[in-house]
Scaffold this active site. Structure first.
Site, mmCIF file in Angstrom:
data_model
loop_
_atom_site.group_PDB
_atom_site.id
_atom_site.type_symbol
_atom_site.label_atom_id
_atom_site.label_comp_id
_atom_site.label_asym_id
_atom_site.label_seq_id
_atom_site.Cartn_x
_atom_site.Cartn_y
_atom_site.Cartn_z
ATOM 1 N N CYS A 53 0.817 -1.210 0.000
ATOM 2 C CA CYS A 53 0.000 0.000 0.000
ATOM 3 C C CYS A 53 0.856 1.268 0.000
ATOM 4 O O CYS A 53 0.430 2.305 -0.507
ATOM 5 C CB CYS A 53 -0.910 0.013 1.213
ATOM 6 S SG CYS A 53 -1.937 -1.461 1.398
ATOM 7 N N ASP A 85 -2.865 -4.153 7.550
ATOM 8 C CA ASP A 85 -4.038 -4.926 7.929
ATOM 9 C C ASP A 85 -4.031 -6.287 7.236
ATOM 10 O O ASP A 85 -4.462 -7.293 7.803
ATOM 11 C CB ASP A 85 -5.309 -4.167 7.560
ATOM 12 C CG ASP A 85 -5.608 -3.046 8.543
ATOM 13 O OD1 ASP A 85 -4.698 -2.666 9.301
ATOM 14 O OD2 ASP A 85 -6.741 -2.545 8.553
ATOM 15 N N CYS A 126 -1.851 2.543 3.445
ATOM 16 C CA CYS A 126 -2.608 1.469 4.090
ATOM 17 C C CYS A 126 -3.664 2.075 5.021
ATOM 18 O O CYS A 126 -3.543 3.214 5.461
ATOM 19 C CB CYS A 126 -1.653 0.558 4.851
ATOM 20 S SG CYS A 126 -2.378 -1.012 5.351
ATOM 21 N N ASP A 127 -4.662 1.281 5.353
ATOM 22 C CA ASP A 127 -5.909 1.760 5.950
ATOM 23 C C ASP A 127 -5.765 2.819 7.044
ATOM 24 O O ASP A 127 -6.342 3.893 6.962
ATOM 25 C CB ASP A 127 -6.681 0.584 6.536
ATOM 26 C CG ASP A 127 -7.174 -0.382 5.467
ATOM 27 O OD1 ASP A 127 -6.867 -0.159 4.286
ATOM 28 O OD2 ASP A 127 -7.845 -1.346 5.808
ATOM 29 N N LYS A 128 -5.046 2.508 8.116
ATOM 30 C CA LYS A 128 -5.009 3.412 9.274
ATOM 31 C C LYS A 128 -4.098 4.598 9.042
ATOM 32 O O LYS A 128 -4.133 5.562 9.817
ATOM 33 C CB LYS A 128 -4.576 2.662 10.537
ATOM 34 C CG LYS A 128 -5.393 1.420 10.828
ATOM 35 C CD LYS A 128 -6.880 1.682 10.796
ATOM 36 C CE LYS A 128 -7.672 0.400 10.877
ATOM 37 N NZ LYS A 128 -7.524 -0.497 9.709
ATOM 38 N N SER A 474 -13.341 -5.230 8.199
ATOM 39 C CA SER A 474 -12.624 -4.590 7.103
ATOM 40 C C SER A 474 -13.607 -3.891 6.184
ATOM 41 O O SER A 474 -14.784 -4.241 6.112
ATOM 42 C CB SER A 474 -11.857 -5.653 6.315
ATOM 43 O OG SER A 474 -11.433 -5.153 5.076
#
Length: 576
Positions: A53, A85, A126-128, A474
């Site tokens: 990511c 994740d 990435c997500d966070k 998710s």
């Protein structure tokens, strides 16, 4: 007359005889008098090898630095962490995922204030990392521009586009005996062909859309894939925009992140069937700006906003497809025109959101539908409240065939116990699988459960059972999966009182979730309840558990609305 350069925060590190040692450190990094005299702009990313990511960040950071230099600034590159994740899923390491959001915001605050930077360009992948960087920007409140590193391209398998979600769900299909392992191997090799974040409207792309709706990113940049050459100009413009804001005194993040802008952020989540994690991250961003904005505020917007994005996991398309039909601005312009978003909010360009999207094309009717032909009349995400979740829980309704479910409880005290049962196919249609003690405090860390939900879907049980947890799901999760239950079991929430065989009634259309147990019995159970023992009495997770709040308020770890002393005095000034 005071020049913009006289207002620079960095003057406290560069001007005066007593700053000779400070300048010596700068010269050791190759800076000369001219570079030291310019505004100092932090450029933060997560470039590294923890996840694909963020692996596009290296060249994009260089492009942003080029933009800063060309506009008269001195870029100062630094990095922060990222917990994948994808690689953290389905084991104890996932407990560090949500925690990483706070570490990212904290680390940005430490570097920006520790070095008195004048501005910031922040990358997320990435997500966070996306909410973490935006939170850090809002907390520091220096001129700042967010840049999403971009999504991966979808893969191709048997003539159709696929993403990593297909690989997750294929694991369950192999276990169910409906797919050969060779097919799973083929998906593993094809589903993620490039660097970049996951291709569907999962958490990363959802939060990238949120950055567009907030107005804190380079306009219409979010859906440009990570590997596309267009990202060079995007990153250079980010550097130029932050320098312009430094020179003019704004806008700064808290000028941009207003209640109306937060409502816009919720609207784009609803319209595109975005990740349920946004109901954690939007309140957390609001918290940094000193705005009380809870899951219930999110729900109010979700319920009034039509769902128009035919995007995975509930739909058929990926971020690249949105880019090809005109980008995030297609969605935003349609929602503003139909009265579902505020067009007068401010963006990093200094122009209004409506002005920025004015040239966007109309929805294509397939990837993004017009409001008049919405997929659903209200958002793809719903908040449920009732005696089981008094402060709310959240479910993605995009793609669900039925919005009601009534079943009997099957209680698991952890995700690990639930995964073991699901692996063994030791569960049945009509059950509501309760996974508790996985909340922000109880986990600690509020694990994400895509591995579990994908197994269930792979078993073709996605809508034959419901799943309820105080943990997270998710953005790629689908099915009747309800997360973020608040208050969590470890904090004494009703989820901790559920027993095997209890009847639970879920109505996502009405926004309700009810435990069919009388009050007297619940009080008897409450008297016998004891908080579970933590598996992490020391280290980062123990510190997190001691400070973290509940999910409906964003699972935040500090009081919010941090004001730097110089801002209280109305600005820095020259520190000779």
């Amino acid at each position: 007359m005071t020049k913009p350069s006289d207002r620079l925060r960095s003057r406290i590190t560069t001007h005066g005889i007593d700053r000779t040692p400070h300048r010596a450190f700068m010269r050791a990094m190759g800076l000369d008098d001219e570079a030291i005299a310019r505004p100092m702009v932090g450029v933060v990313s997560q470039k590294g090898e923890t996840t694909p990511c963020n692996m596009s960040h290296g060249p994009q950071v260089e492009d942003a630095k080029t933009g800063v230099r060309a506009a008269g600034g001195t870029p100062r590159e630094f990095t922060t962490i990222s917990v994948s994740d994808g690689i953290g899923m389905n084991h104890e390491g996932m407990k560090f995922s949500l925690v990483s959001r706070e570490v990212i915001a904290d680390s940005i605050e430490a570097v920006v204030h520790g070095h008195a930077y004048d501005g910031l360009v922040g990358f997320g992948g990435c997500d966070k990392t996306l909410p973490g960087v935006i939170m850090g920007m809002v907390r520091c409140n220096v001129p700042a521009v967010f840049v999403y590193g971009g999504s991966a391209l979808p893969g191709r398998h048997r003539g159709k586009d696929v993403s990593v979600l297909d690989a997750y769900e294929a694991v369950g299909a192999v276990q169910a005996g409906t797919m050969e392992e060779a097919e799973l191997r083929a998906l593993e090799l094809s589903c993620k062909p490039t660097v970049g974040a996951c291709a569907g409207q999962f958490t990363a792309n959802t939060m990238a859309m949120v950055s567009e709706a907030l107005g804190i990113t380079v306009p219409n940049s979010a859906m440009v894939p990570a590997v596309f050459a267009e990202r060079k100009a995007i990153c250079e413009r980010a550097g130029a925009l932050v320098m312009r804001a430094i020179g003019t005194g704004g806008p700064r993040p808290r000028d941009i992140v207003t209640r109306a802008a937060l409502e816009n952020a919720c609207a784009i989540v609803a319209a595109t069937g975005g990740s349920t994690n946004s109901a954690l991250h939007i309140p957390a961003i609001a918290h940094e700006a000193g705005i009380a904005f809870t899951m219930e505020d999110v729900a109010n917007v979700l319920q009034r906003t039509p769902f128009i994005g035919n995007l995975r996991p509930g739909g058929a398309y990926h971020a690249r497809d949105v880019h090809e039909i005109g980008g995030a601005h297609v969605v935003i312009r349609e929602l503003i025109a139909a009265g579902f978003m505020h067009g007068d909010t401010l963006t990093v360009t200094g122009r209004s959101l409506a002005e920025e999207v004015a040239g966007a094309p109309a929805p294509d009717g397939e990837v993004i539908r017009p409001v008049r032909d919405a997929i659903l009349p209200s958002g793809g995400v719903a908040v449920l409240k009732g005696n089981l979740c008094p402060d709310g829980a959240i479910v993605k309704v995009a793609g669900l065939k039925a919005l009601q479910f009534t079943g009997t409880a099957r209680v698991f005290e952890s995700e690990d116990d639930a995964v073991e049962a699901v692996h063994a196919r030791d569960y049945a249609a009509g059950e509501v699988l309760i996974v508790r003690n996985e909340g922000p405090r109880g986990g600690p860390g509020m694990r994400e459960m895509l591995g579990l939900t994908a197994l269930i879907y792979g078993h073709q049980m996605g809508e034959k059972v419901a799943l309820l947890t105080d943990g997270r799901f998710s953005g790629a999760t689908r099915g009747m999966c309800i997360g973020h239950a608040a208050p969590e079991a470890a904090a004494g929430g009703p989820l901790g009182l559920v027993a095997d065989g209890d009847t639970i009634r879920i109505d996502a259309a009405a926004g309700t979730i009810t435990l069919e147990v009388d009050d007297a019995e619940l009080e008897r159970r409450r008297a016998a309840w004891a908080a579970p023992q933590t598996r992490h009495p020391a280290g980062l997770l123990s510190k997190y558990a001691a400070t973290v709040g509940q999910a409906h308020q964003g699972a935040v770890t500090h009081a919010g609305n941090a004001i730097w002393p110089e801002d209280r005095r109305g600005g820095g000034g020259d520190h000779d």
